[in-house]
Design a protein around this motif. Structure first.
Motif, PDB file in Angstrom:
ATOM      1  N   TYR A  23       7.775 -10.840  -1.380  1.00  0.00           N
ATOM      2  CA  TYR A  23       6.523 -11.289  -1.998  1.00  0.00           C
ATOM      3  C   TYR A  23       6.746 -12.620  -2.712  1.00  0.00           C
ATOM      4  O   TYR A  23       7.849 -12.911  -3.201  1.00  0.00           O
ATOM      5  N   GLN A  82       2.647 -13.066  -6.496  1.00  0.00           N
ATOM      6  CA  GLN A  82       2.337 -11.696  -6.067  1.00  0.00           C
ATOM      7  C   GLN A  82       3.142 -10.686  -6.875  1.00  0.00           C
ATOM      8  O   GLN A  82       2.620  -9.657  -7.298  1.00  0.00           O
ATOM      9  N   ARG A  83       4.426 -10.986  -7.103  1.00  0.00           N
ATOM     10  CA  ARG A  83       5.243 -10.083  -7.927  1.00  0.00           C
ATOM     11  C   ARG A  83       4.666  -9.970  -9.339  1.00  0.00           C
ATOM     12  O   ARG A  83       4.621  -8.882  -9.920  1.00  0.00           O
ATOM     13  N   ALA A 124       1.563 -10.290 -10.232  1.00  0.00           N
ATOM     14  CA  ALA A 124       0.353  -9.469 -10.176  1.00  0.00           C
ATOM     15  C   ALA A 124       0.700  -7.991 -10.056  1.00  0.00           C
ATOM     16  O   ALA A 124       0.072  -7.140 -10.695  1.00  0.00           O
ATOM     17  N   ILE A 125       1.738  -7.677  -9.238  1.00  0.00           N
ATOM     18  CA  ILE A 125       2.147  -6.268  -9.065  1.00  0.00           C
ATOM     19  C   ILE A 125       2.672  -5.713 -10.385  1.00  0.00           C
ATOM     20  O   ILE A 125       2.319  -4.595 -10.799  1.00  0.00           O
ATOM     21  N   LEU A 176      -7.461  -9.621 -10.179  1.00  0.00           N
ATOM     22  CA  LEU A 176      -6.731 -10.401  -9.184  1.00  0.00           C
ATOM     23  C   LEU A 176      -7.707 -11.329  -8.470  1.00  0.00           C
ATOM     24  O   LEU A 176      -8.701 -10.877  -7.898  1.00  0.00           O
ATOM     25  N   LYS A 193      -4.148 -11.734  -1.312  1.00  0.00           N
ATOM     26  CA  LYS A 193      -4.713 -10.699  -2.197  1.00  0.00           C
ATOM     27  C   LYS A 193      -4.556  -9.308  -1.587  1.00  0.00           C
ATOM     28  O   LYS A 193      -4.152  -8.360  -2.266  1.00  0.00           O
ATOM     29  N   THR A 235      -2.427  -8.240   0.677  1.00  0.00           N
ATOM     30  CA  THR A 235      -1.008  -7.844   0.689  1.00  0.00           C
ATOM     31  C   THR A 235      -0.587  -7.354  -0.689  1.00  0.00           C
ATOM     32  O   THR A 235       0.132  -6.347  -0.816  1.00  0.00           O
ATOM     33  N   THR A 236      -1.054  -8.045  -1.724  1.00  0.00           N
ATOM     34  CA  THR A 236      -0.718  -7.643  -3.096  1.00  0.00           C
ATOM     35  C   THR A 236      -1.323  -6.280  -3.432  1.00  0.00           C
ATOM     36  O   THR A 236      -0.666  -5.423  -4.029  1.00  0.00           O
TER      37      THR A 236
END
Length: 383
Positions: free
Chosen positions: A326, A330-331, A333-334, A345, A353, A355-356
């Motif tokens: 990622y 993205q990391r 956001a996770i 998000l 988006k 994928t996240t």
């Protein structure tokens, strides 16, 4: 009219003899017109018509496969009955409440050529006739004025190629004073319920000789640009950009736009939010929506959450299983989703988006959480 000339643009004058079908919501009607002693079937979105009314219809004759020759009207101008016989036919048609054939005859006999004027402007005189109470007289007059207002709106807007269906919508929104309201400010048609293109409202304004720098036009231009950009996903615009875009759209200077924007803000027709970057201008409904959403997100954010242990390790395991890594955003956001009570998000198309979201769902489900998706879009809907 001596002959049917199919396809040729024609103007036909006559008196409505019979209404075969009428849809009050769309203005579509099928009716018979006596034109010089010849009876013709007329169809089209012409607004409301009633027996006895004089009409001028513009359109073409067409051959219907089942019903034969019909005059397909593109526009219709309606006027009040021109003589007592037509007036009696009109009042006997049932177009007005509490007036049947017998009462119609009494009204015509009692008031003569003035009967429609009495109904419109002095309805209490109808109580001179036995059986008509003040309440009935008022109801008769109100319906007569409503019908006249619809016809007036259809005829007026028809001059600018606005259909009868649209004219009926406008009348329902603005009521009996529709034409007066439009004459005062044609740019109201850019808003509810029609959302007419600004250029078409400009045509009406030009017909009314409204100047290009008139306050009504500039204010309407500002609101139009805001609404247009809202349709593109922008809930607000920086003040400088709004002023410049509006000036470009109206082809006038920015000074006049700047002045009208301040007046718009003072009148509450637009709202501003001041940040370090400058002023941002909102339509009132979108401003209130932003405030409401922010308040709800704040309430959600106050709920305590216990972050799961070693989120980064879980992300690494997921990356290994899926065979790709990622991006750092993205990391981030996770991690935030796993350790917060609420997270928003955002991102344009193709920014990752979905994928996240898939990663967040996988980790939540792996940790035994129960997950529900509400109105997902795009590829997320399949997940």
């Amino acid at each position: 009219m001596d002959e049917v000339r199919s396809g040729e643009l024609l103007c036909m004058e006559g008196v409505v003899e019979n209404v075969i079908f009428e849809n009050p919501d769309t203005g579509y009607a099928v009716f018979e017109v006596n034109a010089g002693g010849e009876l013709h079937v007329v169809t089209g979105e012409v607004g409301e018509v009633n027996p006895g009314e004089s009409v001028t219809v513009y359109g073409r004759f067409e051959i219907h496969p089942a019903h034969g020759p019909q005059f397909k009207a593109e526009r219709c101008e309606v006027s009040m009955p021109q003589d007592l016989a037509a007036t009696l036919s009109y009042l006997s048609s049932g177009a007005l409440p509490y007036i049947g054939r017998a009462t119609a005859k009494k009204i015509v006999e009692h008031f003569g050529a003035d009967c429609l004027e009495v109904i419109a402007n002095d309805p209490l005189r109808l109580t001179e006739l036995r059986g008509i109470t003040p309440e009935k007289a008022k109801a008769i007059s109100n319906e007569f004025r409503r019908m006249f207002g619809v016809r007036e709106a259809v005829a007026y807007l028809g001059r600018f190629n606005i259909s009868a269906t649209q004219a009926v919508e406008v009348f329902k929104h603005f009521g009996p004073s529709t034409v007066e309201e439009i004459n005062r400010n044609p740019y109201i048609l850019c808003g509810e319920p029609l959302h007419l293109q600004f250029s078409r409202a400009d045509v009406i304004a030009a017909d009314l000789q409204i100047d290009s720098t008139d306050s009504l036009r500039v204010r309407a231009g500002l609101l139009y640009v805001l609404r247009h950009n809202a349709g593109n996903g922008h809930t607000c615009l920086p003040r400088e950009r709004l002023v410049q875009c509006t000036a470009n759209h109206l082809k006038i200077g920015t000074d006049a736009v700047d002045i009208e924007l301040d007046r718009l803000l003072d009148d509450g027709e637009a709202h501003k939010c001041t940040r370090a970057e400058g002023e941002f201008i909102f339509l009132p409904d979108l401003f209130n929506a932003e405030i409401d959403i922010a308040a709800r997100l704040w309430e959600l954010s106050r709920h305590p959450v216990t972050p799961p242990a070693d989120v980064d390790r879980s992300i690494a395991v997921l990356e290994s299983a899926q065979g790709f890594a990622y991006a750092e955003e993205q990391r981030k956001a996770i991690r935030m989703a796993m350790s917060s009570s609420v997270m928003v998000l955002t991102g344009g198309p193709g920014t990752g988006k979905t994928t996240t979201v898939n990663a967040i769902l996988s980790l939540l489900q792996h940790s035994g959480q129960r997950v529900s998706l509400c109105a997902p879009t795009g590829r997320a809907a399949k997940r």
